[in-house]
Design a protein around this motif. Structure first.
Motif, PDB file in Angstrom:
ATOM      1  N   LYS A 163       0.836  -1.215   0.000  1.00 31.59           N
ATOM      2  CA  LYS A 163       0.000   0.000   0.000  1.00 31.59           C
ATOM      3  C   LYS A 163       0.866   1.258   0.000  1.00 31.59           C
ATOM      4  CE  LYS A 163      -3.932   2.337   1.188  1.00 31.59           C
ATOM      5  NZ  LYS A 163      -3.777   3.522   0.367  1.00 31.59           N
ATOM      6  N   VAL A 164       1.890   1.280   0.869  1.00 31.31           N
ATOM      7  CA  VAL A 164       2.785   2.445   0.929  1.00 31.31           C
ATOM      8  C   VAL A 164       3.504   2.625  -0.406  1.00 31.31           C
ATOM      9  CG1 VAL A 164       4.898   3.332   2.006  1.00 31.31           C
ATOM     10  CG2 VAL A 164       3.081   2.384   3.431  1.00 31.31           C
ATOM     11  N   ALA A 165       4.001   1.523  -0.967  1.00 28.51           N
ATOM     12  CA  ALA A 165       4.704   1.601  -2.253  1.00 28.51           C
ATOM     13  C   ALA A 165       3.756   2.077  -3.358  1.00 28.51           C
ATOM     14  CB  ALA A 165       5.296   0.242  -2.615  1.00 28.51           C
ATOM     15  N   ASP A 166       2.544   1.543  -3.400  1.00 30.65           N
ATOM     16  CA  ASP A 166       1.575   1.956  -4.425  1.00 30.65           C
ATOM     17  C   ASP A 166       1.194   3.427  -4.270  1.00 30.65           C
ATOM     18  OD1 ASP A 166       1.649  -0.561  -5.505  1.00 30.65           O
ATOM     19  OD2 ASP A 166      -0.361  -1.137  -4.855  1.00 30.65           O
ATOM     20  N   ASP A 167       0.978   3.870  -3.037  1.00 30.49           N
ATOM     21  CA  ASP A 167       0.652   5.284  -2.811  1.00 30.49           C
ATOM     22  C   ASP A 167       1.791   6.185  -3.277  1.00 30.49           C
ATOM     23  OD1 ASP A 167      -1.766   4.491  -1.752  1.00 30.49           O
ATOM     24  OD2 ASP A 167      -1.199   4.862   0.346  1.00 30.49           O
ATOM     25  N   TYR A 168       3.021   5.793  -2.941  1.00 27.10           N
ATOM     26  CA  TYR A 168       4.182   6.577  -3.369  1.00 27.10           C
ATOM     27  C   TYR A 168       4.254   6.620  -4.892  1.00 27.10           C
ATOM     28  CZ  TYR A 168       8.910   7.952  -4.472  1.00 27.10           C
ATOM     29  OH  TYR A 168       9.985   8.584  -5.028  1.00 27.10           O
ATOM     30  N   LEU A 169       4.142   5.453  -5.529  1.00 24.25           N
ATOM     31  CA  LEU A 169       4.255   5.393  -6.985  1.00 24.25           C
ATOM     32  C   LEU A 169       3.126   6.150  -7.680  1.00 24.25           C
ATOM     33  CD1 LEU A 169       5.424   1.707  -7.421  1.00 24.25           C
ATOM     34  CD2 LEU A 169       6.783   3.780  -7.808  1.00 24.25           C
ATOM     35  N   ALA A 170       1.929   6.076  -7.127  1.00 26.69           N
ATOM     36  CA  ALA A 170       0.804   6.816  -7.714  1.00 26.69           C
ATOM     37  C   ALA A 170       1.069   8.315  -7.634  1.00 26.69           C
ATOM     38  CB  ALA A 170      -0.501   6.451  -7.016  1.00 26.69           C
ATOM     39  N   ASP A 171       1.652   8.758  -6.523  1.00 27.81           N
ATOM     40  CA  ASP A 171       1.940  10.186  -6.355  1.00 27.81           C
ATOM     41  C   ASP A 171       3.034  10.658  -7.314  1.00 27.81           C
ATOM     42  OD1 ASP A 171       1.724  12.774  -4.999  1.00 27.81           O
ATOM     43  OD2 ASP A 171       3.708  12.276  -4.176  1.00 27.81           O
ATOM     44  N   VAL A 172       4.155   9.942  -7.380  1.00 25.56           N
ATOM     45  CA  VAL A 172       5.266  10.406  -8.219  1.00 25.56           C
ATOM     46  C   VAL A 172       5.009  10.187  -9.704  1.00 25.56           C
ATOM     47  CG1 VAL A 172       6.999  10.179  -6.402  1.00 25.56           C
ATOM     48  CG2 VAL A 172       6.622   8.280  -7.993  1.00 25.56           C
ATOM     49  N   ASN A 173       4.035   9.359 -10.041  1.00 29.13           N
ATOM     50  CA  ASN A 173       3.712   9.109 -11.442  1.00 29.13           C
ATOM     51  C   ASN A 173       2.405   9.767 -11.873  1.00 29.13           C
ATOM     52  OD1 ASN A 173       5.811   7.271 -12.574  1.00 29.13           O
ATOM     53  ND2 ASN A 173       5.256   6.086 -10.765  1.00 29.13           N
ATOM     54  N   ARG A 174       1.913  10.696 -11.092  1.00 25.00           N
ATOM     55  CA  ARG A 174       0.617  11.311 -11.418  1.00 25.00           C
ATOM     56  C   ARG A 174       0.623  11.994 -12.778  1.00 25.00           C
ATOM     57  NH1 ARG A 174       2.935  13.912  -7.300  1.00 25.00           N
ATOM     58  NH2 ARG A 174       3.557  16.064  -7.595  1.00 25.00           N
ATOM     59  N   ASP A 175       1.794  12.398 -13.270  1.00 19.91           N
ATOM     60  CA  ASP A 175       1.902  13.024 -14.589  1.00 19.91           C
ATOM     61  C   ASP A 175       2.310  12.025 -15.667  1.00 19.91           C
ATOM     62  OD1 ASP A 175       1.307  15.470 -13.390  1.00 19.91           O
ATOM     63  OD2 ASP A 175       3.427  15.879 -12.973  1.00 19.91           O
ATOM     64  N   ARG A 176       2.332  10.740 -15.318  1.00 22.11           N
ATOM     65  CA  ARG A 176       2.735   9.680 -16.256  1.00 22.11           C
ATOM     66  C   ARG A 176       1.630   8.620 -16.294  1.00 22.11           C
ATOM     67  NH1 ARG A 176       8.383   7.807 -14.063  1.00 22.11           N
ATOM     68  NH2 ARG A 176       8.210   6.446 -15.833  1.00 22.11           N
ATOM     69  N   PRO A 177       0.543   8.887 -17.011  1.00 18.97           N
ATOM     70  CA  PRO A 177      -0.613   7.977 -16.980  1.00 18.97           C
ATOM     71  C   PRO A 177      -0.307   6.560 -17.464  1.00 18.97           C
ATOM     72  CG  PRO A 177      -0.888   9.662 -18.681  1.00 18.97           C
ATOM     73  CD  PRO A 177       0.334  10.034 -17.899  1.00 18.97           C
ATOM     74  N   GLU A 178       0.688   6.404 -18.323  1.00 19.90           N
ATOM     75  CA  GLU A 178       1.017   5.060 -18.799  1.00 19.90           C
ATOM     76  C   GLU A 178       1.530   4.178 -17.663  1.00 19.90           C
ATOM     77  OE1 GLU A 178       4.772   7.495 -19.199  1.00 19.90           O
ATOM     78  OE2 GLU A 178       2.652   7.825 -19.579  1.00 19.90           O
ATOM     79  N   HIS A 179       2.098   4.779 -16.641  1.00 20.23           N
ATOM     80  CA  HIS A 179       2.572   4.020 -15.477  1.00 20.23           C
ATOM     81  C   HIS A 179       1.463   3.795 -14.455  1.00 20.23           C
ATOM     82  CE1 HIS A 179       6.908   3.680 -16.203  1.00 20.23           C
ATOM     83  NE2 HIS A 179       6.746   4.777 -16.906  1.00 20.23           N
ATOM     84  N   LEU A 180       0.542   4.731 -14.361  1.00 18.67           N
ATOM     85  CA  LEU A 180      -0.523   4.613 -13.360  1.00 18.67           C
ATOM     86  C   LEU A 180      -1.363   3.356 -13.558  1.00 18.67           C
ATOM     87  CD1 LEU A 180      -1.802   8.259 -12.845  1.00 18.67           C
ATOM     88  CD2 LEU A 180      -0.522   6.827 -11.255  1.00 18.67           C
ATOM     89  N   GLU A 181      -1.658   3.008 -14.796  1.00 20.13           N
ATOM     90  CA  GLU A 181      -2.469   1.816 -15.057  1.00 20.13           C
ATOM     91  C   GLU A 181      -1.781   0.562 -14.520  1.00 20.13           C
ATOM     92  OE1 GLU A 181      -4.133  -0.671 -18.871  1.00 20.13           O
ATOM     93  OE2 GLU A 181      -3.902   1.484 -19.081  1.00 20.13           O
ATOM     94  N   VAL A 182      -0.481   0.469 -14.737  1.00 28.51           N
ATOM     95  CA  VAL A 182       0.278  -0.690 -14.256  1.00 28.51           C
ATOM     96  C   VAL A 182       0.386  -0.667 -12.737  1.00 28.51           C
ATOM     97  CG1 VAL A 182       2.537  -1.820 -14.313  1.00 28.51           C
ATOM     98  CG2 VAL A 182       1.569  -0.861 -16.407  1.00 28.51           C
ATOM     99  N   ILE A 183       0.623   0.491 -12.182  1.00 35.11           N
ATOM    100  CA  ILE A 183       0.794   0.633 -10.731  1.00 35.11           C
ATOM    101  C   ILE A 183      -0.484   0.254  -9.989  1.00 35.11           C
ATOM    102  CG2 ILE A 183       1.115   2.331  -8.884  1.00 35.11           C
ATOM    103  CD1 ILE A 183       2.981   3.806 -10.945  1.00 35.11           C
ATOM    104  N   LEU A 184      -1.620   0.635 -10.522  1.00 41.88           N
ATOM    105  CA  LEU A 184      -2.886   0.389  -9.846  1.00 41.88           C
ATOM    106  C   LEU A 184      -3.448  -1.005 -10.114  1.00 41.88           C
ATOM    107  CD1 LEU A 184      -4.463   3.915 -10.392  1.00 41.88           C
ATOM    108  CD2 LEU A 184      -3.243   3.052  -8.380  1.00 41.88           C
ATOM    109  N   ALA A 185      -2.753  -1.793 -10.928  1.00 41.21           N
ATOM    110  CA  ALA A 185      -3.197  -3.159 -11.219  1.00 41.21           C
ATOM    111  C   ALA A 185      -2.974  -4.049  -9.979  1.00 41.21           C
ATOM    112  CB  ALA A 185      -2.450  -3.716 -12.415  1.00 41.21           C
TER     113      ALA A 185
END
Length: 192
Positions: A163-185
């Motif tokens: 959860k902590v890792a996903d929250d961090y990655l979602a925050d730092v990738n908020r301007d990179r939508p191609e990564h958000l889909e993978v991160i939230l999977a």
């Protein structure tokens, strides 16, 4: 392979179609085995795995040593392509081996660490505690795996770190939508 003669081919006629059946040339090479002599490859594989299971703890310790050495090199020299790759590969190998070796929760934590390494835009800006907590959790699980009361603790630790890792990655990738889909999977590591 010998050609079939016309007398070897069987033709069955129906009102609307015909079925042409050729003899099976594999029948000549097929060997019938008595039921009592039947080989069970799954049973053989399970027995081989059981025979090797005494080695699993040592192999897992080697994998963990590799992970900690890779992170120690990063702490001393910073992130380079080689050090990043070594940390990723060490975590990835644990992700793949841990469940087989009897450490399924370590596999989930290693997957979370792989995700951080793979999807953080700048590894030098990732809080060091995020790496440290993942590595220490894997160490704790491997060293304390023999205690049954630790299983629920390690499962909770895995969930929280993910959860902590996903929250961090979602925050730092908020301007990179191609990564958000993978991160939230959802996780691909099977849960126990």
């Amino acid at each position: 392979m010998a050609k079939n003669s016309a007398r070897d081919i069987e033709v069955t006629a129906f009102a609307t179609h015909q079925v042409i059946t050729q003899p099976n040339p594999l029948r000549k090479v097929l060997r019938r085995v008595d039921d009592k002599d039947m080989d069970d490859p799954v049973a053989r594989a399970e027995q081989a795995l059981a025979d090797l299971s005494g080695e699993f703890k040592g192999w897992m310790a080697t994998e963990v040593d590799r992970l900690t050495a890779a992170y120690a090199a990063i702490c001393n020299d910073g992130f380079t392509k080689a050090s990043r790759d070594e940390l990723f590969h060490a975590a990835h190998d644990i992700k793949g081996d841990a469940a087989t070796f009897g450490y399924p929760e370590a596999a989930g934590i290693a997957e979370s660490l792989c995700r951080v390494i793979e999807h953080a835009p700048d590894l030098a800006r990732v809080p060091a505690e995020l790496f440290t907590h993942h590595i220490n959790a894997i160490l704790a699980i491997v060293h304390e795996n023999t205690k049954l009361d630790r299983i629920s603790v390690s499962a909770e630790l895995r969930r929280r770190l993910r959860k902590v890792a996903d929250d961090y990655l979602a925050d730092v990738n908020r301007d990179r939508p191609e990564h958000l889909e993978v991160i939230l999977a959802p996780s691909i590591v099977p849960a126990e």
